[in-house]
Scaffold this active site. Structure first.
Site, mmCIF file in Angstrom:
data_model
loop_
_atom_site.group_PDB
_atom_site.id
_atom_site.type_symbol
_atom_site.label_atom_id
_atom_site.label_comp_id
_atom_site.label_asym_id
_atom_site.label_seq_id
_atom_site.Cartn_x
_atom_site.Cartn_y
_atom_site.Cartn_z
ATOM 1 N N GLY A 84 -4.216 -4.327 -1.423
ATOM 2 C CA GLY A 84 -3.016 -4.167 -0.615
ATOM 3 C C GLY A 84 -2.709 -2.753 -0.181
ATOM 4 O O GLY A 84 -1.571 -2.457 0.179
ATOM 5 N N CYS A 85 -3.710 -1.839 -0.206
ATOM 6 C CA CYS A 85 -3.506 -0.463 0.244
ATOM 7 C C CYS A 85 -4.128 -0.270 1.628
ATOM 8 O O CYS A 85 -5.172 -0.868 1.936
ATOM 9 C CB CYS A 85 -4.140 0.526 -0.731
ATOM 10 S SG CYS A 85 -3.254 0.666 -2.290
ATOM 11 N N LEU A 86 -3.492 0.569 2.457
ATOM 12 C CA LEU A 86 -4.036 0.846 3.786
ATOM 13 C C LEU A 86 -5.375 1.565 3.679
ATOM 14 O O LEU A 86 -6.268 1.359 4.497
ATOM 15 C CB LEU A 86 -3.045 1.708 4.579
ATOM 16 C CG LEU A 86 -1.692 1.058 4.882
ATOM 17 C CD1 LEU A 86 -0.789 2.037 5.627
ATOM 18 C CD2 LEU A 86 -1.873 -0.218 5.712
ATOM 19 N N SER A 87 -5.515 2.416 2.666
ATOM 20 C CA SER A 87 -6.769 3.109 2.400
ATOM 21 C C SER A 87 -7.430 2.495 1.168
ATOM 22 O O SER A 87 -6.794 1.774 0.401
ATOM 23 C CB SER A 87 -6.523 4.605 2.158
ATOM 24 O OG SER A 87 -5.853 5.193 3.249
#
Length: 314
Positions: free
Chosen positions: A114-117
């Site tokens: 669930g992290c953009l990176s």
């Protein structure tokens, strides 16, 4: 009140100098002397002087966030600065200080969802005598600079604490640090996911370490019970065990067989002793050596059957 900082290189605009200073400095250490004060900035273009204006502020320790000491320091330090850009620069600085993860640890099990990176976080347990418990130390990595800074903040703030202390951390501290207000919803969710993963890992790592410690303790107890066995442990029994320790036995089995011989008092024993000192001795010399070591104990018993072997002969 005001605290004045003057910079010797005046050819730079004060704002530029200020930015360079904060990029090269850990902000939590820089303003720690101003603990419990809110910091604002004022710049004079005429003489190139920078003013830090401070006023009393409320510490996050008063907000029921249950933060470990290092995380509380970081939260308070960030909360003292009103400028979002300076907070972001501090996160970038912290990203460069983050303990590195190894390639072997960059596996799906350590990836934060669930992290953009892409973010990897792993940890290890270390026994702390002072706490009488295991403390957790984290490492991490991310391919996004700001995300890496957020991970570094958590790693620094949570490392060195027990799993229980880490579980107690209230996620709302990100708002108290004024970091959440400048993050996009995606990054904010990613930060919360990182914290959740680190909490979960803390429990898993701590429980595994405690389980390993328990297994080692049980194994040691089993070994000790195999090394010295007995039916009863009266004073004569203990004297025999103590007298034979000079052999540095690999294994020592002593059984009181008095009941089997119609006498309930320590009168009959069966002894098995395994020691490397017997290696160059015949059976009769081995028994004589044992009798010699027992010395004054022998007259106090009616009979002791002795088996004396080397470890290889067992």
């Amino acid at each position: 009140f005001f605290i004045l900082y003057e910079f010797s290189i005046m050819k730079f605009h004060p704002l530029v100098v200020l930015s360079v200073t904060f990029l090269a400095t850990d902000i939590s250490a820089f303003i720690r002397p101003l603990s419990n004060h809110k910091v604002s900035l004022a710049v004079s273009d005429k003489k190139g002087r920078v003013f830090l204006s401070t006023e009393q502020a409320t510490s996050s320790s008063d907000n029921g966030l249950q933060l470990p000491p290092e995380l509380q320091k970081i939260t308070d330090a960030f909360a003292m600065v009103d400028d979002d850009s300076l907070r972001h620069k501090q996160l970038l600085y912290m990203a460069n200080q983050m303990p590195k993860i190894t390639k072997d640890q960059m596996i799906p099990e350590n990836k934060v969802p669930g992290c953009l990176s892409t973010v990897y976080v792993d940890g290890s347990a270390q026994w702390c005598d002072e706490r009488d418990n295991y403390i957790i130390n984290y490492v991490g990595e991310s391919d996004g600079l700001l995300t890496k800074g957020l991970a570094a903040l958590l790693i620094r703030g949570l490392s060195g604490n027990t799993a229980e202390e880490i579980q107690a951390v209230n996620p709302e501290f990100i708002q108290a640090a004024k970091i959440g207000q400048s993050l996009t919803p995606g990054r904010n969710n990613g930060f919360l996911n990182m914290l959740a993963v680190m909490k979960k890992k803390a429990l898993e790592i701590s429980n595994q370490a405690k389980s390993n410690q328990s297994d080692e303790s049980s194994s040691s107890d089993d070994k000790n019970s195999n090394d010295v066995t007995s039916a009863t442990e009266g004073p004569i029994y203990k004297s025999i065990i103590d007298a034979l320790q000079v052999l540095k036995p690999d294994k020592l089995d002593l059984v009181d067989t008095s009941d089997q011989n119609g006498d309930g008092v320590e009168s009959h024993f069966q002894l098995e002793v395994f020691a490397s000192v017997f290696e160059d001795l015949g059976m009769d010399k081995r028994q004589k050596l044992v009798y010699m070591l027992l010395g004054e104990i022998v007259p106090n018993i009616e009979d002791i059957k002795i088996t004396a072997l080397t470890k290889e002969e067992s």
